[in-house]
Design an enzyme around this catalytic site. Structure first.
Site, PDB file in Angstrom:
ATOM      1  N   PHE A 150       0.858  -1.174   0.000  1.00 39.93           N
ATOM      2  CA  PHE A 150       0.000   0.000   0.000  1.00 39.93           C
ATOM      3  C   PHE A 150       0.900   1.231   0.000  1.00 39.93           C
ATOM      4  O   PHE A 150       1.537   1.549   1.008  1.00 39.93           O
ATOM      5  CB  PHE A 150      -0.938   0.051   1.206  1.00 39.93           C
ATOM      6  N   ASP A 235       9.627   2.884   1.538  1.00 43.71           N
ATOM      7  CA  ASP A 235       8.452   3.692   1.872  1.00 43.71           C
ATOM      8  C   ASP A 235       8.265   3.631   3.384  1.00 43.71           C
ATOM      9  O   ASP A 235       7.725   2.668   3.927  1.00 43.71           O
ATOM     10  CB  ASP A 235       7.220   3.149   1.143  1.00 43.71           C
ATOM     11  N   LYS A 264       3.229  11.563   6.759  1.00 40.23           N
ATOM     12  CA  LYS A 264       2.374  11.389   7.936  1.00 40.23           C
ATOM     13  C   LYS A 264       2.881  12.156   9.145  1.00 40.23           C
ATOM     14  O   LYS A 264       2.584  13.327   9.308  1.00 40.23           O
ATOM     15  CB  LYS A 264       2.170   9.902   8.225  1.00 40.23           C
TER      16      LYS A 264
END
Length: 408
Positions: A150, A235, A264
């Protein structure tokens, strides 16, 4: 922690839920709670009920809600200058990128806003590097990715997802990606070809259910990439900035990626801030006009990013995540629930896998909500626990009593 017994949704909550149902696109399935205030590890709903936040907006709130130092930095910057675009310089972006590079150990960073934008930036960077440095024929560069990945929701990214729902109805998709099993270093070795430019991987797969690869996987795949002249791209949007007990999850195995993607928690829960970070060999493929963002590197985002990073480092939240996470996972396993197949994770990124014979994870999350704990299911069978890294141990001890009641 006080157990809350609730009848049907109170009128204020019901009104907000009705509005969301009427006017929002139905692309989420949230728990039926309407929040209006937060502080530290706690949030309150519109009817005054208090909940322990055990999701942290998918690791965007590593520093907790409304951290005073981050709020102060944002307020100060909002009264001075908020946006310049990259047509001009501002006095926050340079210091922000320098501090980010010093913390991560790389030469340069390209600031963006959302995590998906940073992933797209890394994809463009690695492809261009493949053509200009590696000499891959134009238009033939390939990037290897993992099943159950994801990396975001853009059309390019969902095109290389193995989750059918993420792809359904959104094609045609961008070519140039090859899927291999996650956690299998031999699969990477076998998949690399003459036109392979990069390998894009999550050190722990969050959305897939907190999938932790075998020990040594990151180290071995990074070495395979080096041997073959392939860029190793990590990532760390969810796993980075202290979440897994190290500043970056790759640090657990002493791995230094060629390209590091962060987001984030870099925005401290206030503002979307992300970046692709790399050494000059990769970053210098970009020239004026190749890539950009109106808001990327804006003074407000940069000021927030500086404060967010400073809090993580000065409060040693990585160490706290390691210590609390190790203890919390031990306590979860000690519950001995007949419904739990496995407890897995690193630091305060934890997945409790519900046995299929016990149904899905959703009812367990709903039951936790009734007891003042907000967690969310992922991939149907996993309850994810990821509280702010500065959560009080006493609050987790109280939460364990409620979790044990629900799981047992």
């Amino acid at each position: 922690m006080t157990t809350m017994t609730k009848s049907p949704a109170p009128s204020r909550t019901a009104r907000y839920l009705d509005e969301a149902e009427r006017y929002s696109a139905h692309n989420y399935h949230p728990l039926p709670v309407v929040l209006d205030r937060g502080e530290g590890s706690w949030v309150w709903d519109v009817d005054g009920n208090r909940y322990l936040d055990m999701l942290s907006s998918y690791s965007a709130l590593n520093q907790g809600h409304l951290h005073p130092e981050i709020i102060a930095a944002a307020r100060e910057q909002m009264e001075r200058l908020t946006l310049t675009s990259r047509a001009f310089h501002n006095d926050q972006m340079g210091p922000f990128l320098r501090e980010l590079c010093e913390a991560s150990g790389f030469d340069a960073a390209l600031p963006m806003n959302t995590g998906a934008e940073a992933v797209e930036t890394a994809i463009k960077m690695v492809r261009k590097w493949g053509y200009e440095v590696r000499g891959i024929p134009d238009g033939q560069a390939e990037i290897i990715v993992c099943e159950d990945n994801f990396h975001g929701r853009t059309t390019t990214i969902v095109g290389f997802s193995s989750e059918e729902q993420y792809r359904d109805g959104f094609g045609p998709f961008t070519p140039g990606f090859k899927l291999i099993p996650y956690g299998d270093a031999d699969a990477l070795r076998d998949a690399i070809g003459p036109n392979t430019a990069g390998f894009l991987v999550e050190p722990i797969q969050g959305e897939a259910g907190v999938n932790v690869p075998p020990d040594g996987y990151l180290r071995e795949t990074a070495e395979i990439c080096r041997e073959n002249g392939v860029a190793f791209v990590a990532d760390e949007i969810q796993t980075g900035l202290g979440r897994t007990g190290r500043l970056f999850c790759c640090d657990w195995e002493g791995v230094r990626p060629d390209v590091l993607i962060v987001g984030k928690a870099l925005g401290g829960g206030l503002y979307p801030v992300s970046a692709a970070i790399a050494d000059a060999e990769f970053m210098d493929v970009f020239r004026p006009g190749d890539h950009g963002s109106t808001f990327g590197g804006n003074p407000l985002g940069a000021a927030v990013g500086r404060a967010s990073l400073r809090v993580i480092l000065e409060e040693d939240l990585s160490r706290r995540s390691d210590e609390l996470g190790t203890w919390f996972m031990e306590q979860l396993r000690a519950i001995g629930s007949p419904h739990v197949e496995e407890v897995r994770g690193k630091g305060l990124m934890i997945g409790v896998v519900i046995k299929e014979t016990s149904g899905t994870a959703r009812p367990f999350c709903e039951a936790l909500q009734q007891r003042g704990i907000l967690a969310k299911e992922t991939h149907h069978q996993v309850v994810r626990f990821a509280p702010p890294l500065n959560v009080a141990r006493a609050d987790l001890e109280d939460a364990l009593m409620e979790i044990a009641a629900v799981l047992s």
